[in-house]
Write an enzyme that holds these catalytic residues in place. Structure first.
Site, PDB file in Angstrom:
ATOM      1  CD  GLU A 121      32.639  69.694  33.115  1.00  0.00           C
ATOM      2  OE1 GLU A 121      33.567  68.867  33.133  1.00  0.00           O
ATOM      3  OE2 GLU A 121      32.556  70.650  33.916  1.00  0.00           O
TER       4      GLU A 121
ATOM      5  CB  SER B 242     -16.048  37.942  70.127  1.00  0.00           C
ATOM      6  OG  SER B 242     -16.287  37.527  71.454  1.00  0.00           O
TER       7      SER B 242
END
Length: 756
Positions: free
Chosen positions: A96, A362
C-alpha cells in the site's frame, strides 16, 4: 539596429507571456488556496482529530475471561502495533505505501509509480493514495471519486502527519481499515479468516490479508480464492522487490496451503447465552450508557456468568418436553452463574427466568414454614393432616386425596401435605407469610392476600425463587442477584464495578434449621429424584393445579438453582407430571455437572453456629420428640438449642421418660385450629398412644409408672387467621404473552437505533 529591435520585442513578448502565466498561476493558486481554505473549514479541526474515537466492538466476557458476545456496528477491536505480526506490517507497507516512513502524507513518486504499474498491467494493482490518505478517507470522508473529496483527503493527511507519529498513524490504519465480511481492523480480520491472534500471523497469511485491502469483498479468499491468490502473489513479490524477503520465501509462501477458519463472531443473538446477554443489555447497559457507547465504545463487560455452567444448563433445559427456564446463583454473593430463559432464543425472546410469573405450588411452602419457625412454631410440633372445608366452598386437598392424620411439621414439609400448610398459615396469619417472603427476596406484586398463598398460589419468577432459597443456603442473608462485575472502557478505565450485597433477613438458626428440613425432603420425601450422591442437597418440588407448571428449587453448598417447566399458553403438562417427575431430573442433570465444574464443597459449613445456636438432633418423625430406640423412624435435623425437647419419645417404648421432669417447656405441641378438636378421634394420635401403654388398673412393676391421659400434652387450640380464596382472588394475574415480549424486544431494538 533592426535585429536588436526585433529581439527586444521578442524578449518583451516573452516576458509578457511569462508574467501572464505567472499571474494566471497566481490567480489559480489564490483560487485554489481559497478553495482549499474553504474546504478545510468543513473538515475536522486538529482538536477533533486528536479526540477522535473509532467505532469499537464491545465485548462481553464470562467470569473467567471467556468471550460470550460482541456488540458492534463495525466489528472492530483495537490492538497495539507491537501486538501485530511484523509480517503483516511489512506486507501492508509493501502493498500500500512502501515510502510511508519517508513522505509527509502525500507521495508524488508513489502516485506516478502506481499509475505506471496499473497502465502496464491493465488493472488496479497499486493505489496512489498513501496510508495516511487512506486513513483520512476511512475515518472522515466518503468514498465518492471527486476532485473535492481528493483535495479534502490531502488536507486531512497533511494535518494528521503533523499531529501523529508514523507508528500511531499505521496503528490507527490497521485498526480501522475494512477487511471484508463485516470485519474492521486487523484483530477482527485475523480471527475472522484464520481464527488466531494477529501477532501470530505467518508470512503467507499476512500477504493474503494485505492483498485484500484494495477490494476486500472482491478479493476475499472465502468466496474468490483465485483472485485472492493473485493478490497474495503480488504482495509477496513487492516484498521481494523491496528486499524484505528472499525469493525462496516467496516460493514457500505461495506453496503453503492456507487453512481458513471463518469464525462467526458471537453477537446478541448468536452466542452461548442469548437470554443472559439480552438481560444484561436491556436491563443495564443500554439504559445506563446508551447505544453509541455500548455498540461503538469498545467497552469490556466482565460478567458473573460461567460459560461452562451455562452450557450444562442449556443442555439440561433442552431435554424438557415443554418450555422452561433455569437460573443458578451463588448464594454467598448473588452472582448469576447460569441463566436459560427458554429452549430457543431465535423463536422466542421471552426470558422465562426473569419474565415468567408462574405459580410455584409447593415450592413456596418453605417460605410458609420459615414464617412459622420465626413465630415460634417448630418442626417438632404437630398439626392435623385432615380434610378442610371452608364456608365459601374452598376445600384444599392433598395429592391423591390421602391424609396422614396428626403429624410433625417436618413430615408435613417432607411429604408436602397441603392441609397442614393451610393450617400453619391459619396459625400465623397471611401478613407474616407475605412479610417473610418480602424479607428473603420475593418482590412479585402477585402475592394473594388469602390462605391459598400457603399452597403457592402466588406468581413469582424463577429468579425470585432462587433469591429466596439462597437464604437457606447462606445462613439467613438476602442476596441481590447481579450479572455485571465490572465495566471498562477501551482505554482501560473502570466505569463501574459491583460486588456482593447481602442483608440479614432471618435468624441464622432458623435458616439452617429450615435447610435441614429441605434436605430431608430430598433424602426421604418428594424431592428424592434430585439426590446427588455424596453431596448435601436441599430442595423442594412444586406442582400447580391441573399439572400446569412444574418446579424444583434447591441447592448444594455454594450453588442454588431453580428449574421451571411449563407451556407459555398455560396448558397442562399432562396428568402426573409433577415437579418431582419433570423439573427435578433436569435440576439434577445440571447440578450433577455443576458440582464438578465449579468444584463445590460436599457439605454445608456450620462453623460458628453448630453447638452455640443449633444442635443436630435425631427426632421421632411421628411425635417430634428426640428419638427413642423403639421409634419406628427417625430423622436428623438441626434445631435451635433453646427449642429442643429434653425427654426422649415416650410414645414408643421409653415410658419412664415421661416423668424425667414434671414439665418440659420444649415438649412438642399439637396445634389445632378451632374445629380441629372434633377431628382428633379420627385423625389424632391419642388413641394409638394410649393403646400402647399398659392398662392403668394393672399393677405396675417396681419403680415403674405410666402416664395418664392428663399427662399427655394438651393441644394448643388457636383461632384461625386469614380467609380462603374467593373466585376473584384466584384469577391469574395478567402477564405479557411471549408475542408481547417479542414485539417489545423489536421496539427496544428500534428505540436504541439497533435496527432500521
Amino acid at each position: 539596429m533592426k535585429k536588436t529591435d526585433k529581439d527586444a520585442r521578442k524578449g518583451q513578448f516573452a516576458l509578457i507571456v511569462i508574467y501572464g502565466l505567472l499571474f494566471l498561476l497566481s490567480i489559480l493558486f489564490i483560487v485554489g488556496a481559497g478553495w482549499a481554505l474553504k474546504l478545510s473549514f468543513d473538515l475536522p479541526s486538529s482538536e477533533e482529530l486528536i479526540a477522535f474515537d473509532p467505532s469499537l466492538s464491545t465485548v462481553i466476557y464470562d467470569r473467567n475471561g471467556k468471550e460470550i458476545a460482541r456488540l458492534f456496528k463495525e466489528n472492530r477491536t483495537w490492538v497495539s502495533l507491537e501486538k501485530i505480526s511484523p509480517w503483516l506490517i511489512k506486507a501492508v507497507l509493501a502493498a500500500e505505501d512502501d515510502n510511508f516512513y519517508d513522505h509527509r502524507g502525500i507521495d508524488i513518486k508513489g502516485i506516478i509509480r502506481a499509475a505506471s504499474v496499473n497502465l502496464t498491467k491493465r488493472g488496479t494493482f497499486q493505489g496512489g493514495s498513501t496510508i495516511t490518505q487512506q486513513l483520512a478517507r476511512n475515518l472522515f470522508l466518503s468514498r465518492e471519486k471527486t476532485l473535492e473529496r481528493k483535495m479534502k483527503e490531502v488536507i486531512l493527511a497533511y494535518r494528521m502527519e503533523r499531529l501523529y507519529s508514523k507508528d500511531q498513524i499505521l496503528e490507527m490504519y490497521l485498526n480501522t481499515v475494512y477487511w471484508g465480511h463485516g470485519t474492521y481492523g486487523i484483530y477482527a480480520a485475523s480471527y475472522n479468516y484464520f481464527g488466531k491472534d494477529p501477532l501470530t500471523l505467518t508470512l503467507p497469511e499476512a500477504a493474503m490479508l494485505a492483498g485484500l485491502l484494495p477490494g476486500p469483498e472482491y478479493y476475499t479468499p472465502l468466496r474468490h480464492p483465485d483472485r485472492a491468490k493473485v493478490r497474495q502473489s503480488y504482495v509477496l513479490k513487492r516484498m521481494e522487490e523491496l528486499g524484505l524477503i528472499a525469493s525462496e520465501d516467496v516460493e514457500r509462501a505461495l506453496e503453503t496451503e492456507l487453512s481458513f477458519t471463518k469464525k462467526r463472531q458471537p453477537t446478541l443473538n448468536e452466542n452461548p447465552a442469548p437470554y443472559f446477554v439480552s438481560y444484561v443489555l436491556f436491563n443495564h447497559l443500554l439504559p445506563k450508557y446508551g447505544p453509541e457507547i455500548v455498540y461503538q465504545g469498545g467497552l469490556k463487560i466482565y460478567t458473573t456468568l460461567d460459560l461452562e455452567l451455562q452450557k450444562a444448563a442449556q443442555s439440561a433445559v433442552s431435554k424438557l418436553k415443554s418450555e422452561g427456564a433455569l437460573v443458578a446463583i451463588d448464594p454467598n454473593t448473588g452472582e448469576i452463574l447460569a441463566m436459560v430463559g427458554g429452549k430457543d432464543f431465535d423463536k422466542s425472546k421471552f426470558n422465562r427466568a426473569v419474565q415468567a410469573y408462574r405459580e410455584p405450588g409447593s415450592a413456596f411452602k418453605p417460605i410458609v414454614y420459615t414464617a412459622a419457625l420465626s413465630n415460634g412454631i417448630r418442626p417438632v410440633d404437630r398439626a392435623l393432616d385432615a380434610p378442610l372445608s371452608f364456608p365459601n366452598g374452598w376445600q384444599p386437598t392433598n395429592y391423591g386425596n390421602k391424609y396422614s392424620g396428626e403429624c410433625t411439621l417436618l413430615d408435613a414439609l417432607t411429604y408436602s401435605y397441603n392441609t397442614v400448610a393451610v393450617r400453619v398459615a391459619q396459625l400465623i396469619g397471611i401478613n407474616e407469610i407475605i412479610e417473610t417472603a418480602r424479607k428473603i427476596g420475593i418482590e412479585s406484586p402477585y402475592l394473594p392476600y388469602d390462605l391459598s398463598i400457603a399452597l403457592g398460589s402466588a406468581s413469582v419468577t424463577p429468579m425470585e425463587l432462587a433469591t429466596a432459597y439462597s437464604v437457606f443456603a447462606n445462613g439467613g442473608y438476602r442476596i441481590e442477584p447481579f450479572s455485571i462485575k465490572r465495566v471498562v472502557d477501551f482505554r482501560g478505565k473502570t466505569l463501574e464495578s459491583k460486588g456482593p450485597n447481602l442483608v440479614s433477613a432471618i435468624d441464622p438458626s432458623i435458616a439452617v434449621s429450615l435447610r435441614s428440613l429441605l434436605m430431608d425432603v430430598v433424602n426421604n420425601g418428594t424431592g428424592r429424584s434430585a439426590k446427588i450422591p455424596d453431596y448435601e442437597v436441599f430442595g423442594k418440588t412444586g406442582t400447580t393445579n391441573e399439572w400446569h407448571d412444574a418446579w424444583f428449587a434447591g441447592g448444594v453448598p455454594g450453588l442454588v438453582c431453580v428449574v421451571y417447566a411449563g407451556h407459555d399458553d398455560h396448558r397442562t403438562l399432562g396428568y402426573g407430571n409433577t415437579g418431582g417427575r419433570v423439573a427435578a431430573p433436569v435440576w439434577k442433570d445440571f447440578m450433577s455437572q455443576a458440582v464438578r465444574i465449579a468444584d463445590l464443597q460436599r457439605h454445608f459449613s456450620l462453623a460458628g453456629i453448630i453447638g452455640e445456636k443449633v444442635l443436630q438432633v435425631e427426632i421421632c418423625r411421628e411425635t417430634g420428640y428426640p428419638a427413642s430406640p423403639g421409634c419406628p423412624e427417625g430423622a436428623t435435623i438441626l434445631l435451635p438449642v433453646d427449642q429442643i425437647p429434653t425427654r426422649n419419645c415416650p410414645y414408643h417404648g421409653d415410658y419412664s421418660s415421661m416423668f424425667l421432669e414434671a414439665y418440659d417447656p420444649n415438649e412438642p405441641k399439637l396445634y389445632l385450629i378451632s374445629g380441629d378438636d372434633l377431628l382428633l378421634a379420627e385423625y389424632g394420635m391419642k388413641s394409638s398412644v394410649y393403646a400402647s401403654f399398659p392398662r392403668t388398673d394393672e399393677p405396675a412393676s417396681k419403680g415403674e409408672s405410666f402416664p395418664s391421659p392428663s399427662e399427655i400434652p394438651k393441644p394448643q387450640i388457636v383461632e384461625p387467621k386469614g380467609e380462603p380464596p374467593s373466585e376473584e382472588t384466584k384469577k391469574v394475574p395478567h402477564e405479557p404473552t411471549p408475542e408481547d415480549i417479542d414485539k417489545r424486544y423489536q421496539e427496544l431494538l428500534k428505540e436504541y437505533g439497533l435496527v432500521d
